[in-house]
Design an enzyme around this catalytic site. Structure first.
Site, short mmCIF file in Angstrom:
data_model
loop_
_atom_site.label_atom_id
_atom_site.label_comp_id
_atom_site.label_asym_id
_atom_site.label_seq_id
_atom_site.Cartn_x
_atom_site.Cartn_y
_atom_site.Cartn_z
N ASP A 1 17.31 -2.99 -14.85
CA ASP A 1 16.23 -2.18 -14.07
C ASP A 1 16.22 -3.24 -12.55
O ASP A 1 15.60 -4.01 -12.27
CB ASP A 1 13.89 -2.25 -14.84
CG ASP A 1 13.07 -1.68 -13.86
OD1 ASP A 1 13.86 -1.27 -12.65
OD2 ASP A 1 12.48 -1.56 -14.10
N LYS B 1 7.10 -10.40 -4.98
CA LYS B 1 6.40 -10.15 -6.27
C LYS B 1 6.63 -11.52 -7.33
O LYS B 1 7.80 -10.76 -7.63
CB LYS B 1 5.45 -9.38 -6.97
CG LYS B 1 4.38 -8.82 -6.04
CD LYS B 1 3.47 -7.83 -6.05
CE LYS B 1 2.40 -7.95 -5.52
NZ LYS B 1 1.79 -6.58 -5.40
N GLU C 1 4.91 2.94 4.19
CA GLU C 1 5.20 3.29 2.96
C GLU C 1 3.28 3.80 2.58
O GLU C 1 2.47 3.63 2.71
CB GLU C 1 5.72 2.51 2.29
CG GLU C 1 5.31 0.90 1.55
CD GLU C 1 5.62 0.77 0.12
OE1 GLU C 1 5.50 1.61 -0.83
OE2 GLU C 1 5.69 0.01 -0.01
N SER D 1 15.10 -2.16 -8.82
CA SER D 1 14.80 -1.27 -8.16
C SER D 1 16.48 -0.71 -6.69
O SER D 1 16.89 -1.49 -6.70
CB SER D 1 14.13 -1.51 -6.86
OG SER D 1 12.84 -0.48 -6.35
N1 PSU Z 1 5.84 -4.19 -4.45
C1 PSU Z 1 4.78 -4.69 -3.41
N2 PSU Z 1 3.99 -3.45 -3.91
C2 PSU Z 1 4.11 -2.15 -4.26
C3 PSU Z 1 5.25 -1.81 -4.07
C4 PSU Z 1 6.46 -3.17 -4.69
O1 PSU Z 1 4.16 -5.98 -4.38
O2 PSU Z 1 3.30 -1.36 -3.70
C5 PSU Z 1 5.63 -0.07 -4.40
C6 PSU Z 1 6.60 -0.37 -3.75
O3 PSU Z 1 7.01 1.38 -2.82
C7 PSU Z 1 8.44 -0.35 -3.96
C8 PSU Z 1 8.39 0.27 -4.81
O4 PSU Z 1 8.92 0.36 -3.06
O5 PSU Z 1 6.84 0.13 -5.63
C9 PSU Z 1 9.46 -0.19 -5.93
O6 PSU Z 1 9.07 0.47 -7.05
P1 PSU Z 1 10.17 0.09 -8.45
O7 PSU Z 1 10.08 -1.46 -8.48
O8 PSU Z 1 10.11 1.21 -9.16
O9 PSU Z 1 12.22 0.57 -7.06
MN MN Z 2 12.52 0.16 -11.48
#
Ligand code: PSU
Ligand code: MN
Length: 305
Positions: free
Chosen positions: A137, A158, A24, A139
């Protein structure tokens, strides 16, 4: 017009059935500071190559969904400021407008699947945030795992996330969550989250066979492999717990929401640990790149391929 733009090395690998690992780009633009982000991105690609697979970093550049970037393109992304963060909801819009953006786990899975890549390595995925019962929230990465057939290797989630709720949602969505080589779910910087993983596997071949069986059954979606950070790089859970609590509290105090939340928390944790978390983060990404390459090789070697 082809929907994905393959780099020369990725096109060649896919045409010959050689193993390819998707990577990614949001981790480069939003997950780590310059210049460590560029060093990490280069080392991850080298690690995949050293294991005998071909790396395919995914991003949208000038409207093109690129699967496989040249080094200069990675460098430009790593240095750029204000790059868009693209998840499932944003991908087609960015492409139709001729824009540029970094792909999250969800959007990278879409690009990988379009190109015919079955394995993807990263650091951490998005999940259910703490306080999700109020903020809602969750993902889009979780939904993507339920519908797009890619095996994603991460180091667990995390602790900025609510791990028990993340596991519950993944179960509801029918996503296999596989701890690699241990019973416990790994928790990113720490080898153990204090939670048992739903599934355990001990070899790349086992993971490859499970992905093929899922496809043969006609089940949509992928698999999530949680690979524990190497012992030497681990940071103890109790060292990070107060840092994470502080980062979450700061986010709430500043009204940070939506797409900004995950990058804000990551940045805040880097600041609060004075960069200590970064070394561990890089070590675990490289470890995942290695396992991702091994899984990609095992998938390529399955009979009938
Ligand atoms: N968690 C990490 N490092 C990251 C991300 C998540 O430890 O860089 C990034 C990844 O690209 C993941 C995104 O897909 O954040 C998720 O964002 P959101 O929670 O807004 O969906
Ligand atoms: Mn989100």
């Amino acid at each position: 017009m082809s929907l994905v733009t393959l780099s020369a090395s990725v096109a060649e690998a896919l045409a010959s059935g050689a193993p390819v690992v998707a990577l990614e780009s949001t981790i480069i633009t939003h997950g780590m500071p310059w210049p460590q982000n560029l060093e990490m991105a280069r080392k991850v690609e080298e690690t995949v190559r050293a294991e005998g697979a071909v790396p395919a970093t995914v991003a949208v550049l000038d409207g093109k969904l690129c699967v496989g970037l040249e080094d200069a393109q990675i460098e430009a992304l790593a240095q750029a400021r204000g790059v868009a963060k693209l998840s499932r909801a944003d991908l087609a819009v960015c492409m139709s407008q001729g824009g540029t953006g970094a792909t999250t786990v969800a959007a990278t899975m879409i690009g990988a699947a379009r190109a015919g890549i079955k394995t993807f390595a990263t650091g951490g995925i998005g999940g259910v945030h703490q306080g999700a019962e109020k903020s809602f929230d969750v993902s889009a990465d979780l939904q993507e795992l339920a519908q797009t057939p890619v095996t994603v290797v991460c180091a667990g989630a995390k602790a900025i996330l609510d791990l028990p709720k993340t596991l519950e949602v993944l179960e509801t969505l029918g996503v296999p969550v596989i701890a690699y080589g241990q019973d416990q779910l790994p928790a990113f910087w720490s080898r153990e989250a204090g939670l048992r993983a739903p599934l355990r596997m001990d070899s790349p071949e086992e993971i490859a066979r499970a992905s093929a069986m899922r496809a043969a059954l006609g089940l949509p979606g992928g698999q999530l492999v949680a690979n524990p950070i190497p012992p030497k790089a681990e940071i103890a859970r109790d060292v990070l717990a107060p840092v994470i609590a502080r980062a979450n509290a700061d986010a709430e105090a500043h009204g940070i929401r939506g797409k900004q939340l995950t990058p804000y928390l990551l940045q805040r944790i880097f600041e609060l640990t004075e960069g200590r978390s970064l070394e561990a983060n890089i070590a675990l990404v490289l470890n995942n790149a290695r396992l991702g390459a091994q899984i990609a090789k095992a998938i390529s070697a399955l009979p009938g391929k």
